[in-house]
Design a protein around this motif. Structure first.
Motif, PDB file in Angstrom:
ATOM      1  N   TYR A   1       0.837  -1.209   0.000  1.00 37.00           N
ATOM      2  CA  TYR A   1       0.000   0.000   0.000  1.00 37.00           C
ATOM      3  C   TYR A   1       0.867   1.253   0.000  1.00 37.00           C
ATOM      4  CZ  TYR A   1      -4.124   2.823   1.241  1.00 37.00           C
ATOM      5  OH  TYR A   1      -5.149   3.735   1.259  1.00 37.00           O
ATOM      6  N   ARG A   2       1.884   1.250   0.879  1.00 38.71           N
ATOM      7  CA  ARG A   2       2.748   2.430   1.000  1.00 38.71           C
ATOM      8  C   ARG A   2       3.450   2.753  -0.319  1.00 38.71           C
ATOM      9  NH1 ARG A   2       5.325   1.518   5.897  1.00 38.71           N
ATOM     10  NH2 ARG A   2       7.183   0.552   5.082  1.00 38.71           N
ATOM     11  N   SER A   3       3.761   1.710  -1.091  1.00 39.81           N
ATOM     12  CA  SER A   3       4.513   1.938  -2.315  1.00 39.81           C
ATOM     13  C   SER A   3       3.585   2.038  -3.527  1.00 39.81           C
ATOM     14  CB  SER A   3       5.532   0.820  -2.517  1.00 39.81           C
ATOM     15  OG  SER A   3       4.878  -0.407  -2.751  1.00 39.81           O
ATOM     16  N   GLY A   4       2.298   2.217  -3.307  1.00 40.24           N
ATOM     17  CA  GLY A   4       1.369   2.330  -4.419  1.00 40.24           C
ATOM     18  C   GLY A   4       1.388   1.100  -5.312  1.00 40.24           C
TER      19      GLY A   4
ATOM     20  N   PRO B   1       3.806   8.481  -7.607  1.00 45.92           N
ATOM     21  CA  PRO B   1       4.147   7.055  -7.741  1.00 45.92           C
ATOM     22  C   PRO B   1       3.692   6.215  -6.547  1.00 45.92           C
ATOM     23  CG  PRO B   1       6.127   8.381  -7.352  1.00 45.92           C
ATOM     24  CD  PRO B   1       5.000   9.338  -7.577  1.00 45.92           C
ATOM     25  N   LEU B   2       3.515   6.819  -5.389  1.00 46.53           N
ATOM     26  CA  LEU B   2       3.091   6.055  -4.208  1.00 46.53           C
ATOM     27  C   LEU B   2       1.582   6.191  -3.947  1.00 46.53           C
ATOM     28  CD1 LEU B   2       6.080   6.681  -1.739  1.00 46.53           C
ATOM     29  CD2 LEU B   2       5.914   5.127  -3.676  1.00 46.53           C
ATOM     30  N   LYS B   3       0.884   6.806  -4.897  1.00 49.68           N
ATOM     31  CA  LYS B   3      -0.577   6.876  -4.884  1.00 49.68           C
ATOM     32  C   LYS B   3      -1.165   7.386  -3.564  1.00 49.68           C
ATOM     33  CE  LYS B   3      -2.448   3.317  -7.351  1.00 49.68           C
ATOM     34  NZ  LYS B   3      -2.531   1.901  -7.790  1.00 49.68           N
TER      35      LYS B   3
ATOM     36  N   SER C   1      -0.162   7.412  -0.403  1.00 54.91           N
ATOM     37  CA  SER C   1      -0.226   6.544   0.774  1.00 54.91           C
ATOM     38  C   SER C   1       0.167   7.241   2.077  1.00 54.91           C
ATOM     39  CB  SER C   1       0.655   5.315   0.570  1.00 54.91           C
ATOM     40  OG  SER C   1       2.011   5.681   0.435  1.00 54.91           O
TER      41      SER C   1
ATOM     42  N   VAL D   1      -8.195   5.192  -5.068  1.00 54.07           N
ATOM     43  CA  VAL D   1      -6.850   4.736  -4.668  1.00 54.07           C
ATOM     44  C   VAL D   1      -6.795   4.354  -3.187  1.00 54.07           C
ATOM     45  CG1 VAL D   1      -5.554   6.024  -6.421  1.00 54.07           C
ATOM     46  CG2 VAL D   1      -5.935   7.061  -4.147  1.00 54.07           C
ATOM     47  N   ILE D   2      -7.675   4.909  -2.381  1.00 56.22           N
ATOM     48  CA  ILE D   2      -7.600   4.591  -0.949  1.00 56.22           C
ATOM     49  C   ILE D   2      -7.915   3.117  -0.665  1.00 56.22           C
ATOM     50  CG2 ILE D   2      -8.085   6.974  -0.258  1.00 56.22           C
ATOM     51  CD1 ILE D   2     -10.834   6.099   0.663  1.00 56.22           C
TER      52      ILE D   2
END
Lengths: 325, 377
Positions: free
Chosen positions: A103-106, B122-124, B126, B342-343
């Motif tokens: 999750y943290r790294s998308g 890139p990490l959407k 988070s 995205v969540i």
């Protein structure tokens, strides 16, 4: 087909997966020459060497943190925590990293690893060798939590866990490590994650349970049948999250009564979630209240553990409660 | 009691501070031979990190960035250490390493997309203050400090097991050395001779707690010695000292000789984060003293004295990047935000049934909020 106990089945699962995929490595305390304190990793070091069967320093935080780094890089580590009661030192790594890196790294990084560990009571292990902490893992988004109850399932579920793209907490009920023996195929097979197993068919009550409690539930079911002619269905959940809601619903459509049995303490034990899910989404299926039989809300005691854990009497009491409502 | 036969690791290097140039850019000993182009690159990376840092502060104050952990004053350690890596190596940064990200090849645009959580983040979306990108082998930092240290050890061991010629490097602050993760990571790295370089940014303050309250050890570097890991203390505001030390540590790791702990003695000139007020716990005079030692001015004086930067060159570099970064900021500010779904993504490789149900709930709630005219952002 060879007859195996759960330890032998788990050992064979590890051996087959390590032969199949050289990215699979085993690490933990005493997993090498000693073969693990319960001998689950016995002999692996002879076949796969010290690079893939790694005796580590005594640190759960280190074992899990390092396994996470290995999985990030591309290995498929299987990290053994000697007793699940010692896992708490690694909690930050499990909750903040093992569960959250995807999750943290998308979605750029993932942690395909297995944390396997003996759990649960029944061997007079006392407070720090008997716990059932599955709720912590189930409550943590990003983890899959598994607990087998038979040698056949243990092998197939561990193989599926090692192949999973998501991190798996694999809990092994140590009281039935050697007591249950059955035919286990000497070949490659997996048991899918997320699917329950119908252990006993019945029409009047659905008992949802897992691990060693499956056998307690079966005894109580037999007693209820003998005493009252009640027909009890027993469902072994096997994967505690994501749990097989469809199997539970399908069973309840027939029985309309639900009892949940687990060793974990009652308050916010997995039974709370399963019960709430049914009450929230399928209340119309139920004739009456849901009953839970669980470990008492205390630390796990050394003395009178058979009274602390759900036993035939307490499960029977719950069956009576839902049948006589 | 048996005593180890191996010669002990040098305590000297762990206790004394290595530096190449003094606070006014004068060499204090033999200078490493580094090509002029690399020296100018080092300087440029530090300047880019400084400009980007001040923009992130500004953007936070404008309400466009949730939180920023300022880097000002720590650019030399970040840039100098990371320049010792090869492209194939892996980086496990902390949340305060803009210079390291730039050196690895992340662009200002990618960093700003992240900080502003645009559609291209890139990490959407988070978390705040963390950066990473698979393209550059940068694993996004966890906010709980020191968590990344065992990961760097594990990745290094994995590379070793797989026979890959890879070194990992990880950054962390002085506060991190009090955590169990630091202990576990150094211990495992020492036992298994993992090809990892630990770079400690000893910036003197963990929010309001000074390094003297983190440890009674005389230095951070000396802690490595007890784990069988060479500890080397360097002037973290001297980019040449950091670079040459890191280069040696990376080479050593690549040769299979194991890990190194580098303590870069530096100073956090800004607040811990944009939510911090350092005037509550440290004196202005202390900050002013460290301003005088700050790494960019110092390196600039060195390069000018050596004639590597001519008159006006430093200003030119600064102006060029100032306007480029400003253009990038304007471009990124204009990008659309991440969509709400995205969540609920990237929790598992495939959404579990509960997340499928919750996605429906999210979609329906968004529709209803619109009908009600309720703004939630």
């Amino acid at each position: 087909m060879p007859v195996m106990n759960m330890v032998q089945a788990l050992n064979q699962a590890l051996r087959e997966e390590m032969r199949r995929d050289k990215r699979v490595v085993v690490l933990g305390e005493d997993v090498g020459r000693r073969g693990g304190v319960f001998l689950v990793t016995e002999g692996l070091i002879d076949e796969f060497g010290e690079d893939r069967v790694i005796d580590t320093p005594l640190s759960e935080m280190g074992i899990i943190g390092v396994a996470i780094g290995m999985a990030l890089y591309g290995l498929r580590p299987v990290a053994e925590i000697q007793f699940i009661d010692f896992v708490y030192e690694a909690f930050d790594q499990i909750v903040s990293n093992m569960a959250k890196i995807r999750y943290r790294s998308g979605g750029m990084y993932s942690v395909p690893m297995v944390l396997r560990s003996p759990c649960c009571g029944g061997i007079r292990g006392g407070m720090h060798h008997s716990q059932s902490p599955e709720s912590y893992f189930i409550h943590t988004a990003g983890l899959i939590t598994v607990m087998p109850s038979t040698p056949y399932d243990a092998k197939g579920l561990l193989k599926a866990s090692i192949r999973s793209e998501d991190p798996v907490v694999f809990l092994e009920p140590k009281s039935i490590y050697r007591t249950i023996k059955e035919d286990v195929p000497d070949r490659d097979y997996t048991v899918p994650l997320g699917r329950a197993r119908l252990v006993r068919e019945g029409d009047d009550v659905t008992v949802v349970t897992w691990g060693a409690m499956v056998y307690q539930a079966l005894e109580a079911a037999k007693l209820a049948e003998e005493k009252h002619g009640w027909s009890i269905e027993v469902l072994d959940l096997r994967t505690l999250f994501p749990f097989d809601k469809d199997a539970i619903v399908e069973s309840l459509e027939k029985t309309e009564r639900l009892v949940i049995v687990h060793e974990a303490p009652k308050t916010l034990g997995p039974g709370a979630e399963i019960g709430a899910y049914i009450a929230e989404n399928h209340i119309e299926l139920l004739r009456g209240p849901i009953a839970r039989v669980a470990g008492f809300d205390t630390p796990f005691p050394l003395v009178h553990e058979k009274l602390y854990m759900p036993n035939i009497a307490r499960i029977y009491m719950a069956l009576r409660k839902v049948m006589e409502y | 009691m048996e005593v180890l036969e191996e010669p002990p690791i040098s305590l000297d290097k762990a206790l004394k501070m290595y530096r190449v140039i003094d606070e006014d850019g004068n060499p204090v000993g033999p200078e490493p031979s580094i090509p002029d182009k690399l020296l100018i690159d080092m300087y440029t990376y530090m300047v880019r990190a400084r400009i980007l840092d001040s923009w992130l502060l500004k953007l936070q104050r404008m309400g466009r960035v949730a939180l920023h952990a300022p880097n000002k004053g720590q650019e030399a350690a970040s840039v100098g250490a990371t320049l010792a890596l090869e492209g194939r190596d892996w980086l496990f940064p902390s949340y305060r390493e803009l210079g390291a990200l730039l050196v690895r090849g992340m662009s200002e645009e990618e960093i700003l997309d992240r900080a502003l959580t645009t559609i291209d983040d890139p990490l959407k979306g988070s978390d705040f203050a963390i950066y990473g990108h698979r393209k550059y082998n940068i694993v996004p930092a966890p906010v709980p400090v020191a968590n990344q240290l065992p990961h760097a050890v594990g990745a290094a061991l994995a590379a070793k097991i797989m026979g890959d010629d890879i070194v990992t490097m990880t950054f962390f602050g002085d506060g991190s050395t009090s955590r169990g993760d630091f202990h576990a990571a150094l211990n495992f790295a020492g036992v298994f001779k993992a090809p990892v370089v630990f770079v400690n940014q000893n910036n003197q303050w963990a929010i309001s707690v000074p390094v003297k309250r983190q440890t009674a050890a005389p230095t951070i570097a000396v802690k490595g010695v007890a784990y069988g890991v060479p500890g080397i203390r360097v002037d973290g505001n001297d980019v040449l000292a950091v670079y040459t030390t890191a280069l040696e540590a990376v080479d050593r790791a690549r040769r299979g000789e194991g890990p190194t702990l580098i303590e870069a003695v530096t100073y956090r000139l800004g607040p811990h984060t944009t939510a911090d007020d350092p005037d509550r716990y440290r004196s202005r005079s202390e900050v002013e003293e460290w301003e005088r030692r700050e790494p960019i001015r110092r390196f600039r004086l060195y390069l000018e004295k050596k004639g590597i930067l001519g008159p006006g060159d430093a200003e030119e570099i600064y102006r060029t990047w100032e306007s480029r970064i400003e253009e990038t900021v304007v471009k990124v500010l204009d990008k659309p935000p991440l969509p709400p779904e995205v969540i609920l993504e990237d929790v598992y490789s495939k959404p579990t049934w509960n997340l499928v149900e919750q996605m429906r709930e999210l979609e329906e709630s968004i529709k209803l909020l619109k009908e009600l005219g309720v703004e939630v952002e």
